[in-house]
Write a protein that holds these residues in place. Structure first.
Motif, mmCIF file in Angstrom:
data_model
loop_
_atom_site.group_PDB
_atom_site.id
_atom_site.type_symbol
_atom_site.label_atom_id
_atom_site.label_comp_id
_atom_site.label_asym_id
_atom_site.label_seq_id
_atom_site.Cartn_x
_atom_site.Cartn_y
_atom_site.Cartn_z
ATOM 1 N N SER A 145 20.572 47.858 111.348
ATOM 2 C CA SER A 145 21.086 46.684 112.055
ATOM 3 C C SER A 145 22.412 46.190 111.500
ATOM 4 O O SER A 145 23.143 45.459 112.181
ATOM 5 C CB SER A 145 20.055 45.557 112.008
ATOM 6 O OG SER A 145 19.786 45.190 110.662
ATOM 7 N N SER A 146 22.753 46.591 110.279
ATOM 8 C CA SER A 146 24.008 46.136 109.651
ATOM 9 C C SER A 146 25.125 47.166 109.730
ATOM 10 O O SER A 146 26.249 46.883 109.306
ATOM 11 C CB SER A 146 23.746 45.790 108.176
ATOM 12 O OG SER A 146 23.385 46.952 107.450
ATOM 13 N N HIS A 147 24.865 48.350 110.252
ATOM 14 C CA HIS A 147 25.870 49.417 110.230
ATOM 15 C C HIS A 147 27.152 49.025 110.959
ATOM 16 O O HIS A 147 28.260 49.179 110.426
ATOM 17 C CB HIS A 147 25.298 50.696 110.844
ATOM 18 C CG HIS A 147 24.293 51.390 109.982
ATOM 19 N ND1 HIS A 147 23.671 52.565 110.351
ATOM 20 C CD2 HIS A 147 23.795 51.079 108.754
ATOM 21 C CE1 HIS A 147 22.842 52.946 109.396
ATOM 22 N NE2 HIS A 147 22.893 52.062 108.433
ATOM 23 N N ILE A 148 27.013 48.551 112.193
ATOM 24 C CA ILE A 148 28.208 48.276 112.990
ATOM 25 C C ILE A 148 29.028 47.133 112.398
ATOM 26 O O ILE A 148 30.261 47.269 112.285
ATOM 27 C CB ILE A 148 27.824 48.013 114.457
ATOM 28 C CG1 ILE A 148 27.386 49.331 115.106
ATOM 29 C CG2 ILE A 148 29.001 47.424 115.218
ATOM 30 C CD1 ILE A 148 26.932 49.188 116.552
ATOM 31 N N PRO A 149 28.445 45.988 112.005
ATOM 32 C CA PRO A 149 29.282 44.938 111.415
ATOM 33 C C PRO A 149 30.073 45.410 110.191
ATOM 34 O O PRO A 149 31.258 45.085 110.054
ATOM 35 C CB PRO A 149 28.276 43.846 111.046
ATOM 36 C CG PRO A 149 27.141 44.042 111.992
ATOM 37 C CD PRO A 149 27.040 45.519 112.191
ATOM 38 N N HIS A 150 29.426 46.177 109.316
ATOM 39 C CA HIS A 150 30.149 46.678 108.138
ATOM 40 C C HIS A 150 31.253 47.657 108.549
ATOM 41 O O HIS A 150 32.371 47.609 108.017
ATOM 42 C CB HIS A 150 29.185 47.373 107.173
ATOM 43 C CG HIS A 150 28.215 46.461 106.501
ATOM 44 N ND1 HIS A 150 28.560 45.213 106.039
ATOM 45 C CD2 HIS A 150 26.899 46.627 106.190
ATOM 46 C CE1 HIS A 150 27.509 44.637 105.479
ATOM 47 N NE2 HIS A 150 26.495 45.465 105.559
ATOM 48 N N ALA A 151 30.944 48.547 109.483
ATOM 49 C CA ALA A 151 31.941 49.529 109.916
ATOM 50 C C ALA A 151 33.122 48.858 110.588
ATOM 51 O O ALA A 151 34.291 49.213 110.329
ATOM 52 C CB ALA A 151 31.297 50.543 110.855
ATOM 53 N N GLU A 152 32.867 47.883 111.436
ATOM 54 C CA GLU A 152 33.966 47.205 112.126
ATOM 55 C C GLU A 152 34.844 46.435 111.141
ATOM 56 O O GLU A 152 36.078 46.407 111.298
ATOM 57 C CB GLU A 152 33.411 46.293 113.202
ATOM 58 C CG GLU A 152 32.825 47.063 114.382
ATOM 59 C CD GLU A 152 32.217 46.182 115.446
ATOM 60 O OE1 GLU A 152 32.124 46.640 116.610
ATOM 61 O OE2 GLU A 152 31.832 45.028 115.129
ATOM 62 N N ALA A 153 34.236 45.840 110.132
ATOM 63 C CA ALA A 153 35.034 45.153 109.110
ATOM 64 C C ALA A 153 35.897 46.141 108.349
ATOM 65 O O ALA A 153 37.063 45.847 108.023
ATOM 66 C CB ALA A 153 34.109 44.395 108.156
ATOM 67 N N ALA A 154 35.359 47.311 108.057
ATOM 68 C CA ALA A 154 36.135 48.333 107.350
ATOM 69 C C ALA A 154 37.269 48.857 108.228
ATOM 70 O O ALA A 154 38.403 49.047 107.752
ATOM 71 C CB ALA A 154 35.215 49.472 106.918
ATOM 72 N N PHE A 155 36.995 49.112 109.506
ATOM 73 C CA PHE A 155 38.058 49.552 110.414
ATOM 74 C C PHE A 155 39.184 48.516 110.478
ATOM 75 O O PHE A 155 40.373 48.865 110.459
ATOM 76 C CB PHE A 155 37.507 49.788 111.820
ATOM 77 C CG PHE A 155 36.580 50.958 111.958
ATOM 78 C CD1 PHE A 155 36.636 52.027 111.087
ATOM 79 C CD2 PHE A 155 35.633 50.986 112.979
ATOM 80 C CE1 PHE A 155 35.777 53.115 111.222
ATOM 81 C CE2 PHE A 155 34.777 52.056 113.123
ATOM 82 C CZ PHE A 155 34.853 53.122 112.244
ATOM 83 N N ALA A 156 38.816 47.243 110.565
ATOM 84 C CA ALA A 156 39.818 46.184 110.658
ATOM 85 C C ALA A 156 40.706 46.143 109.425
ATOM 86 O O ALA A 156 41.880 45.742 109.514
ATOM 87 C CB ALA A 156 39.129 44.830 110.856
ATOM 88 N N ALA A 157 40.165 46.570 108.284
ATOM 89 C CA ALA A 157 40.941 46.607 107.045
ATOM 90 C C ALA A 157 41.661 47.937 106.850
ATOM 91 O O ALA A 157 42.293 48.150 105.802
ATOM 92 C CB ALA A 157 40.014 46.344 105.857
#
Length: 319
Positions: free
Chosen positions: A73-85
């Motif tokens: 359930s946490s994969h996408i939020p973490h991935a999107e934050a990493a992409f944004a950085a």
């Protein structure tokens, strides 16, 4: 310069990848985050000096590539934050708990050109490379069978994550184990189409206890079966491909075997048990992650491939 690796989620998978990364020439682990006090204690004993940072955001700021091994359930939020950085991302499967969210996530990542891959280790398995070499000797495929049997679920070494692995919403052996063999099938034989399926669940919210499915992989019929309480071993699995000129199989994750004239399967000369092969495979995965982070083209599992596998898995488990 070595790629700086950050890890979010320090369960068994985070621990295993860290073990491979600590002696890797192309990757340097720089930070970890997991909210569990037990995770901090284990990290301090395994890698003294490697910091357990206060948040996933802090790990993303410190790294070049982020490995996400937290619950689905946490994969996408973490991935999107990493992409944004501007970071590269290496995810565990499944991509998300919610399939529509996974579809939207993959479409957006592809449109933006994000550097991302999914940790299906068979992309770097010497045993799988051996199967591919043998396929050139045994002609066109005829049928494939996939089986996975477990004494209990979760497996003994996964009990620390049983709060979600044992539940129908995110866990179960179809997502955690059979997905690897569906990825292998997609790579070896072509696009997957589900024809028929059945899944058995206990009362309440527990994960499946048995599944059965028939599929097509390209032009090859596939029979898939899995169950809990169907072996006395912790687990047993087999991917068996029958071709016009012989049969090959992958047994118990790491044994590539070819059928002899007498009908018995003979392992490859360099076959190793999974406990010995796994570190080799993870080092191969990390080398490819380093290349991906630096803009190279690699054969790690793509987000699209992982989504295709997840689509089939969720269809098998559908009520």
């Amino acid at each position: 310069m070595a790629v700086r690796l950050g890890i979010v989620g320090f369960g068994i998978m985070g621990e295993r990848l860290l073990g491979a990364a600590r002696t890797h020439a192309e990757v340097t682990p720089v930070a970890v985050w997991d909210p569990s006090p037990d995770a901090a204690t284990r990290l301090a004993s395994i890698a003294p000096g490697l910091p357990m940072l206060p948040s996933a955001e802090a790990v993303i700021a410190a790294c070049d590539a982020l490995y996400i091994a937290s619950p689905p359930s946490s994969h996408i939020p973490h991935a999107e934050a990493a992409f944004a950085a501007g970071r590269a991302v290496f995810l565990e499967k499944p991509l998300a708990s919610d399939l529509p969210d996974a579809r939207r996530f993959v479409a957006a990542a592809e449109a933006s050109g994000a550097r991302a891959a999914v940790n299906f280790p068979m992309a770097s398995s010497p045993a799988v490379a051996q199967l591919s070499a043998w396929r050139g000797e045994i002609g066109s495929p005829r049928t494939l069978s996939i089986t996975a049997d477990f004494a209990n679920w979760p497996r003994a070494w996964q009990m620390g994550a049983s709060s979600w692995l044992a539940k129908r919403a995110d866990g179960g052996f179809t997502r955690e184990v059979l997905s690897h063999f569906l990825f292998l099938t997609r790579r070896q034989l072509g696009a997957l189409t589900l024809l028929d399926r059945d899944a058995t669940f206990p009362d309440g919210d527990g994960a499946e206890t048995a599944v059965r499915a028939t599929l097509m992989a390209g032009d090859t019929p596939v029979a898939l079966r899995g169950g809990v309480g169907t072996t006395t071993a912790d687990e047993a699995n087999e991917w068996r491909l029958s071709c016009e000129g012989g049969s090959i199989r992958l047994r118990d994750w790491s044994f590539a075997e070819k059928r002899d004239a007498d009908g018995s399967f003979r392992p490859a000369p360099d076959a190793l048990p999974n406990a010995e092969m796994r570190p080799m495979v993870l080092r191969g995965q990390l080398s490819k992650l380093a290349a991906l982070t630096q803009g190279g083209r690699v054969d790690l599992a793509t987000l699209r491939e992982a989504l295709e596998v997840q689509e089939i898995v969720e269809a098998i488990l559908a009520g």
